[in-house]
Design a protein around this motif. Structure first.
Motif, PDB file in Angstrom:
ATOM      1  N   THR A   9       0.839  -1.199   0.000  1.00 54.22           N
ATOM      2  CA  THR A   9       0.000   0.000   0.000  1.00 54.22           C
ATOM      3  C   THR A   9       0.873   1.248   0.000  1.00 54.22           C
ATOM      4  O   THR A   9       2.082   1.196   0.275  1.00 54.22           O
ATOM      5  N   THR A  10       0.245   2.381  -0.287  1.00 57.19           N
ATOM      6  CA  THR A  10       0.953   3.662  -0.225  1.00 57.19           C
ATOM      7  C   THR A  10       1.483   3.911   1.180  1.00 57.19           C
ATOM      8  O   THR A  10       2.609   4.400   1.362  1.00 57.19           O
ATOM      9  N   GLU A  11       0.679   3.563   2.189  1.00 61.30           N
ATOM     10  CA  GLU A  11       1.084   3.790   3.574  1.00 61.30           C
ATOM     11  C   GLU A  11       2.283   2.923   3.944  1.00 61.30           C
ATOM     12  O   GLU A  11       3.185   3.373   4.669  1.00 61.30           O
ATOM     13  N   THR A  79      -1.088  -3.885   5.112  1.00 57.60           N
ATOM     14  CA  THR A  79      -1.700  -4.381   3.890  1.00 57.60           C
ATOM     15  C   THR A  79      -2.992  -3.616   3.589  1.00 57.60           C
ATOM     16  O   THR A  79      -3.475  -2.824   4.402  1.00 57.60           O
ATOM     17  N   HIS A  80      -3.542  -3.881   2.429  1.00 58.53           N
ATOM     18  CA  HIS A  80      -4.785  -3.236   2.011  1.00 58.53           C
ATOM     19  C   HIS A  80      -5.916  -3.620   2.967  1.00 58.53           C
ATOM     20  O   HIS A  80      -5.952  -4.754   3.471  1.00 58.53           O
ATOM     21  N   ALA A  83      -7.354  -6.965   2.198  1.00 61.03           N
ATOM     22  CA  ALA A  83      -6.381  -8.018   1.902  1.00 61.03           C
ATOM     23  C   ALA A  83      -6.831  -9.389   2.373  1.00 61.03           C
ATOM     24  O   ALA A  83      -6.169 -10.389   2.094  1.00 61.03           O
ATOM     25  N   ARG A 105      -3.810   1.106   9.158  1.00 59.02           N
ATOM     26  CA  ARG A 105      -4.975   1.134   8.283  1.00 59.02           C
ATOM     27  C   ARG A 105      -5.396   2.579   8.027  1.00 59.02           C
ATOM     28  O   ARG A 105      -5.737   3.309   8.957  1.00 59.02           O
ATOM     29  N   ARG A 106      -5.396   2.979   6.772  1.00 59.49           N
ATOM     30  CA  ARG A 106      -5.909   4.311   6.435  1.00 59.49           C
ATOM     31  C   ARG A 106      -7.385   4.392   6.819  1.00 59.49           C
ATOM     32  O   ARG A 106      -8.119   3.400   6.702  1.00 59.49           O
ATOM     33  N   SER A 204     -11.902   1.553   0.480  1.00 58.01           N
ATOM     34  CA  SER A 204     -10.457   1.458   0.652  1.00 58.01           C
ATOM     35  C   SER A 204      -9.897   2.610   1.461  1.00 58.01           C
ATOM     36  O   SER A 204      -8.846   2.484   2.083  1.00 58.01           O
ATOM     37  N   GLY A 206      -8.408   6.663   1.932  1.00 61.22           N
ATOM     38  CA  GLY A 206      -7.277   7.349   1.329  1.00 61.22           C
ATOM     39  C   GLY A 206      -7.694   8.350   0.265  1.00 61.22           C
ATOM     40  O   GLY A 206      -8.821   8.346  -0.224  1.00 61.22           O
ATOM     41  N   ARG A 228     -15.654  -2.727   4.751  1.00 61.49           N
ATOM     42  CA  ARG A 228     -14.415  -3.432   5.058  1.00 61.49           C
ATOM     43  C   ARG A 228     -14.682  -4.707   5.849  1.00 61.49           C
ATOM     44  O   ARG A 228     -15.612  -4.754   6.655  1.00 61.49           O
TER      45      ARG A 228
END
Length: 256
Positions: A9-11, A79-80, A83, A105-106, A204, A206, A228
């Motif tokens: 992920t970006t994070e 992870t996403h 995921a 987690r975003r 998701s 973000g 989620r």
């Protein structure tokens, strides 16, 4: 100190950048070894700095063995949010190997004024509600979930994903390989050009893919939002890479 980041992920990439920048400094994270683990589901991933491994561990037991063998001092599950089972494998492995675990987690998206959101629990439930909402669907749930929509022959889909999808997928579908971040102007144009009348997305979170929500609001089209999945209980959770660094300092013997 050895930190393992379950990434992709970006994070996760940002956290690796922060830790690598701190490694030469003084304090609890000085000289830290940073390993990022990628699942390998994306053809050309953006690699983070530090060490990188690609592929699974062989379940929770395999991950626990890897933590012990490589003397990992802290595990970060970045992870996403969708995921799947990796979060539970991480919790089980960390407990077995006696390694502190943090979930990064975003924050999820929140509907605002003018939004017409339809929350669902799964891709299958999203497919079930679609025929009552529209006929031209902007599908942004990723290439691995297209099978849930394969039976909707009366609908047309614009399916966007990082890599090109494989079957099974809807009979009437145009694939759009693309990687975020996306712009509001770009999302407006996609909706206009393809005459989209319903959007399907996972929550998701973000900023990189949020413009599609604003574009849908402006176009006054409904949005099917897949909620989620649950996360393991008793696992500490933070929302930003910076907060993860603070947690690491506290758990590796330093100060925030």
């Amino acid at each position: 100190m050895h930190v393992l980041i379950l990434g992709g992920t970006t994070e996760a990439r940002r956290l690796a950048e922060l830790l690598m920048a701190l490694a030469p400094a003084t304090g609890s994270l000085a000289g830290a070894r940073v390993t990022s683990s990628l699942a390998g589901r994306v053809g050309s991933p953006r690699l983070p700095p530090g060490e990188v491994r690609v592929g699974g561990f062989g379940g929770a037991d395999g991950l626990a063995a890897w933590l012990r063998t490589h003397q990992v001092d802290a595990l970060i599950d970045a992870t996403h949010p969708f995921a799947g089972t990796i979060g539970f494998h991480a919790a089980s492995a960390a407990a077995a190997a006696h390694v502190p675990l943090l979930a990064l987690r975003r924050p999820g998206w929140v509907p605002g004024a003018g939004d017409d959101w339809h929350p669902v629990a799964s891709l299958e439930e999203a497919a079930a509600v679609l025929p009552a909402l529209g006929r031209r669907v902007f599908l942004t749930t990723g290439r691995l979930g297209l099978a849930a929509f394969a039976g909707l022959d009366g609908l047309w889909f614009l399916a966007r994903s990082v890599d090109a999808p494989g079957p099974p997928y809807p009979a009437q579908m145009a694939a759009l390989p693309a990687r975020g971040p996306f712009t509001l102007d770009g999302e407006r144009e996609l909706i206009r050009r393809h005459r989209i009348d319903v959007l399907v997305t996972k929550d998701s979170g973000g900023a990189a893919t949020a413009p599609k929500l604003a574009a849908a609001r402006e176009a006054r089209i409904p949005v099917v939002v897949v909620r989620r999945p649950p996360v393991p209980q008793d696992v500490a959770v933070v929302g930003t890479p910076e907060q993860a660094v603070t947690w690491l300092r506290a758990h590796l013997g330093g100060t925030p």
